[in-house]
Design a protein around this motif. Structure first.
Motif, short mmCIF file in Angstrom:
data_model
loop_
_atom_site.label_atom_id
_atom_site.label_comp_id
_atom_site.label_asym_id
_atom_site.label_seq_id
_atom_site.Cartn_x
_atom_site.Cartn_y
_atom_site.Cartn_z
N GLN A 201 0.83 -1.21 0.00
CA GLN A 201 0.00 0.00 0.00
C GLN A 201 0.87 1.27 0.00
OE1 GLN A 201 -2.35 0.67 3.55
NE2 GLN A 201 -3.93 1.75 2.40
N LEU A 202 1.91 1.25 0.84
CA LEU A 202 2.79 2.41 0.91
C LEU A 202 3.48 2.65 -0.43
CD1 LEU A 202 4.08 4.57 2.84
CD2 LEU A 202 5.97 2.97 3.15
N ILE A 203 3.96 1.58 -1.03
CA ILE A 203 4.65 1.70 -2.31
C ILE A 203 3.68 2.19 -3.39
CG2 ILE A 203 5.78 0.35 -4.13
CD1 ILE A 203 6.98 -1.36 -1.83
N ASP A 204 2.49 1.61 -3.40
CA ASP A 204 1.49 1.99 -4.42
C ASP A 204 1.05 3.44 -4.25
OD1 ASP A 204 1.55 -0.47 -5.53
OD2 ASP A 204 -0.34 -1.17 -4.67
N ALA A 205 0.87 3.85 -3.00
CA ALA A 205 0.28 5.17 -2.76
C ALA A 205 1.33 6.27 -2.77
CB ALA A 205 -0.46 5.18 -1.43
N LEU A 206 2.57 5.92 -2.50
CA LEU A 206 3.57 6.97 -2.37
C LEU A 206 4.65 6.89 -3.45
CD1 LEU A 206 4.80 9.34 -0.91
CD2 LEU A 206 5.95 7.75 0.63
N LEU B 240 7.46 11.84 5.01
CA LEU B 240 7.94 10.89 4.01
C LEU B 240 7.45 11.29 2.62
CD1 LEU B 240 9.58 8.33 3.60
CD2 LEU B 240 7.48 7.01 3.92
N LYS B 241 6.22 11.74 2.57
CA LYS B 241 5.66 12.17 1.28
C LYS B 241 6.41 13.39 0.75
CE LYS B 241 1.20 12.85 -0.89
NZ LYS B 241 -0.25 12.89 -0.71
N ARG B 242 6.71 14.30 1.65
CA ARG B 242 7.43 15.51 1.24
C ARG B 242 8.83 15.14 0.72
NH1 ARG B 242 8.85 19.93 5.83
NH2 ARG B 242 10.24 21.24 4.57
N ILE B 243 9.46 14.18 1.38
CA ILE B 243 10.80 13.75 0.96
C ILE B 243 10.74 13.05 -0.40
CG2 ILE B 243 12.62 12.07 1.52
CD1 ILE B 243 12.04 12.81 4.54
N ALA B 244 9.73 12.19 -0.59
CA ALA B 244 9.61 11.49 -1.88
C ALA B 244 9.36 12.49 -3.00
CB ALA B 244 8.49 10.47 -1.81
N ALA B 245 8.54 13.51 -2.73
CA ALA B 245 8.28 14.52 -3.76
C ALA B 245 9.55 15.28 -4.10
CB ALA B 245 7.19 15.48 -3.28
N SER B 246 10.35 15.55 -3.10
CA SER B 246 11.60 16.27 -3.32
C SER B 246 12.58 15.41 -4.14
CB SER B 246 12.20 16.64 -1.96
OG SER B 246 13.51 17.10 -2.09
N MET B 247 12.63 14.10 -3.84
CA MET B 247 13.48 13.19 -4.63
C MET B 247 13.02 13.17 -6.08
SD MET B 247 13.99 9.77 -2.32
CE MET B 247 15.32 9.13 -3.35
N ALA B 248 11.71 13.08 -6.25
CA ALA B 248 11.16 12.99 -7.60
C ALA B 248 11.52 14.24 -8.40
CB ALA B 248 9.65 12.81 -7.55
N ARG B 249 11.38 15.40 -7.75
CA ARG B 249 11.69 16.67 -8.42
C ARG B 249 13.18 16.74 -8.78
NH1 ARG B 249 8.80 19.43 -5.02
NH2 ARG B 249 10.57 19.72 -3.62
N ALA B 250 14.04 16.34 -7.83
CA ALA B 250 15.48 16.40 -8.09
C ALA B 250 15.86 15.44 -9.22
CB ALA B 250 16.25 16.05 -6.81
N ALA B 251 15.23 14.25 -9.24
CA ALA B 251 15.54 13.28 -10.29
C ALA B 251 15.08 13.81 -11.64
CB ALA B 251 14.89 11.94 -9.97
N GLN B 252 13.88 14.40 -11.65
CA GLN B 252 13.35 14.92 -12.91
C GLN B 252 14.22 16.05 -13.44
OE1 GLN B 252 9.38 16.54 -12.68
NE2 GLN B 252 8.92 15.82 -14.75
N GLU B 253 14.62 16.95 -12.55
CA GLU B 253 15.49 18.05 -12.98
C GLU B 253 16.78 17.54 -13.59
OE1 GLU B 253 13.94 21.29 -9.63
OE2 GLU B 253 15.97 20.45 -9.48
N ALA B 254 17.25 16.41 -13.06
CA ALA B 254 18.52 15.87 -13.55
C ALA B 254 18.31 14.92 -14.73
CB ALA B 254 19.24 15.14 -12.41
N GLY B 255 17.06 14.65 -15.07
CA GLY B 255 16.80 13.79 -16.22
C GLY B 255 17.06 12.32 -15.97
N VAL B 256 16.98 11.88 -14.71
CA VAL B 256 17.16 10.46 -14.41
C VAL B 256 15.87 9.87 -13.85
CG1 VAL B 256 19.63 10.74 -13.94
CG2 VAL B 256 18.00 10.84 -12.05
N SER B 257 15.72 8.56 -13.98
CA SER B 257 14.56 7.86 -13.44
C SER B 257 14.98 7.03 -12.23
CB SER B 257 13.98 6.91 -14.49
OG SER B 257 13.60 7.62 -15.64
#
Lengths: 340, 340
Positions: free
Chosen positions: A23-28, A110-127
């Motif tokens: 559930q955590l993986i799916d939702a976050l 945790l949600k805030r941290i995941a969003a920040s990771m996602a943004r940093a990864a997107q800015e850098a063009g990595v998945s």
């Protein structure tokens, strides 16, 4: 039952491999890091074969506090291993992310941290293509630790690294020293928030790619993180048995950082950075490399700060602003633990 | 000053990026994981380009206790991400290792763990090519956490994974269930040591390679770790919206494990394994695949334990030894937390 993103906490079951973890993986994590490879939900990622040599870098992140001016453990965890990879002259392609969570950690954080990771990864063009989640009991970790591994490919066939450094190489620094360390330190010490004290955490691969295209013959690049410039240069001096001489007046330091360093009795040379690099360059190409760096947004304050020689093997020294010469020794540890 | 391997402890400085960290890496990790890429001492590893598709898997390991019958966190950390990678039908090539150490952790234990990792990696034919070391204050972690990332390449071009599973697929299990979980559980509960209770932690890539060569068309392979067979099969049933039916009498369980499960009121289906796999196979190839598995040392006790159907979508059920049918639901978490 859906997760409570306002008041919910991490529970042991979120690391148990069962329904709660799914559930955590799916939702976050799946929506935050949204990409097809991750969403296949296998225990590994299958990726296209790179054409060039493969490069891999890994870093655990244990910074405290988790949120700081200019970033948080999420963006830091993306930048950390991504920069280590890019410094070899490589293009980052994929990230893995492994979380160790403490029972009771707020899901909202945790949600805030995941969003920040996602943004940093997107800015850098990595998945972020695969990951792992573990939970330990309250008091057996400190909120969240994140280990990222970056996979990429070399931009060219050039060998770069400490073994390529030669006497006469000039040392370029991409910007001001100590911003990350002093931003975190000031927060820890409860100093009134000074808007000039901001972490420099950022992904450097754009600057690095521009530098390599301009001067393929850069001998070595390193980022002065834990222990700062002093630790990196001493490690290099020790490994190469060459001497390193710095010019104090050439080293850029933000006035607010210098002020905070003075207050805490610290030297910016020993303070961690998370968005700066050191480049060792053959002297005949220094001018062009420096101009290239300064024309890039991440290198506007780049400076020539020193050079390598065969004298005083294994030692780092600095000509001070007053004209004297002093040894820049390295410390046993870091004056600011858990800075990354 | 050299490190005291008898009475020495991990200190904050060992994670500080300075002299003490370099000393720990030089004295412990470089000799233990001895290889040229790691010894280059860069912050990343540059590796030959693989010819086939790239595969990456990552896992954090937080098992408690750190040492258990049949293994320790070191061997487990190697086997964990290596198996996740191999299960895609990939050959493991390289490992990264990131350590989060608690201040005060005995250096002697760290040395023993590093030696165990090195042995496990060598047995599996992979090199530990880069890594990271962080230290957190006493009480902010639990001895040592190890995150490994495995990089390898696909053995062939076949797609395998949950999305390939079809109604009619038969489910093969490579050996007995519950050995890892019950070995750790018995140790935690202070049961008198029973030499029959041993973790099954092992690298499965040899068995997997033999299986793929024999039957390239295996649809999916998974390892039943946290949450055991019940968690993996429920996750798969939920993702595919297919039904899974198990035969209780076909499921191999060591008598000592069954005895320990009875004592603790646990069902082996829910207990973690660290050296077993589940394979989903087209029915016409099951006999050959099973024979192949049984002729391999890691699959001698392999068994056909169930099949996939379009009935009861999303559910796992089991025909019991008494002939009844019962639902095998999945738990929210794991009855044995921190098992890997």
């Amino acid at each position: 039952m859906s997760l409570d993103w306002t008041h919910g906490k991490v529970e042991m079951a979120h690391g148990g491999g069962g329904r709660a973890m799914t559930q955590l993986i799916d939702a976050l994590f799946l929506p935050a890091f949204d990409n097809a490879v991750l969403s296949a939900r296998n225990d590994q990622a299958v990726l296209p074969a790179p054409c060039q040599k493969l490069v891999v870098a890994t870093d655990s992140h244990v910074i405290s506090p988790l949120f700081f001016p200019g970033g948080d453990i999420g963006s830091l965890a993306v930048h950390g291993s991504l920069n280590d990879l890019a410094l070899a002259g490589a293009r980052p392609r994929y990230l893995t992310a492994a979380f160790i969570l403490e029972e009771g950690f707020p899901l909202a954080d945790l949600k805030r941290i995941a969003a920040s990771m996602a943004r940093a990864a997107q800015e850098a063009g990595v998945s972020i293509v695969t990951g792992d989640t573990k939970v330990v009991e309250r008091g057996k970790a400190d909120g969240v630790f994140i280990t990222t591994t970056c996979v990429g490919e070399m931009l060219d066939d050039q060998s770069r690294g400490v073994t390529q450094i030669r006497p006469g190489d000039q040392i370029l620094l991409s910007g001001t020293l100590g911003d990350h360390g002093m931003a975190v330190m000031s927060l820890r010490e409860g100093l009134q928030f000074d808007s000039d004290l901001m972490s420099d955490t950022q992904s450097l691969h754009g600057l690095i790619e521009a530098m390599i295209v301009a001067v393929p013959d850069i001998h070595c690049m390193r980022d002065p993180t834990r222990g700062g410039v002093a630790a990196v240069l001493n490690e290099i001096a020790s490994q190469t048995q060459l001497g390193i001489r710095l010019e104090e007046k050439a080293i850029p330091v933000n006035p607010a950082v210098q002020g905070a360093c003075d207050l805490f009795g610290l030297d910016p040379l020993f303070v961690a950075n998370e968005g700066k690099l050191l480049a060792f360059c053959p002297p005949e190409q220094t001018a062009y490399l420096l101009a290239t760096m300064r024309s890039h947004p991440q290198g506007e304050q780049a400076a020539l700060i020193g050079e390598v020689s065969a004298d005083y093997p294994g030692q780092v020294s600095m000509r001070t602003t007053l004209g004297g010469l002093r040894r820049v020794d390295w410390l046993s540890g870091d004056p600011l633990p858990r800075i990354c």
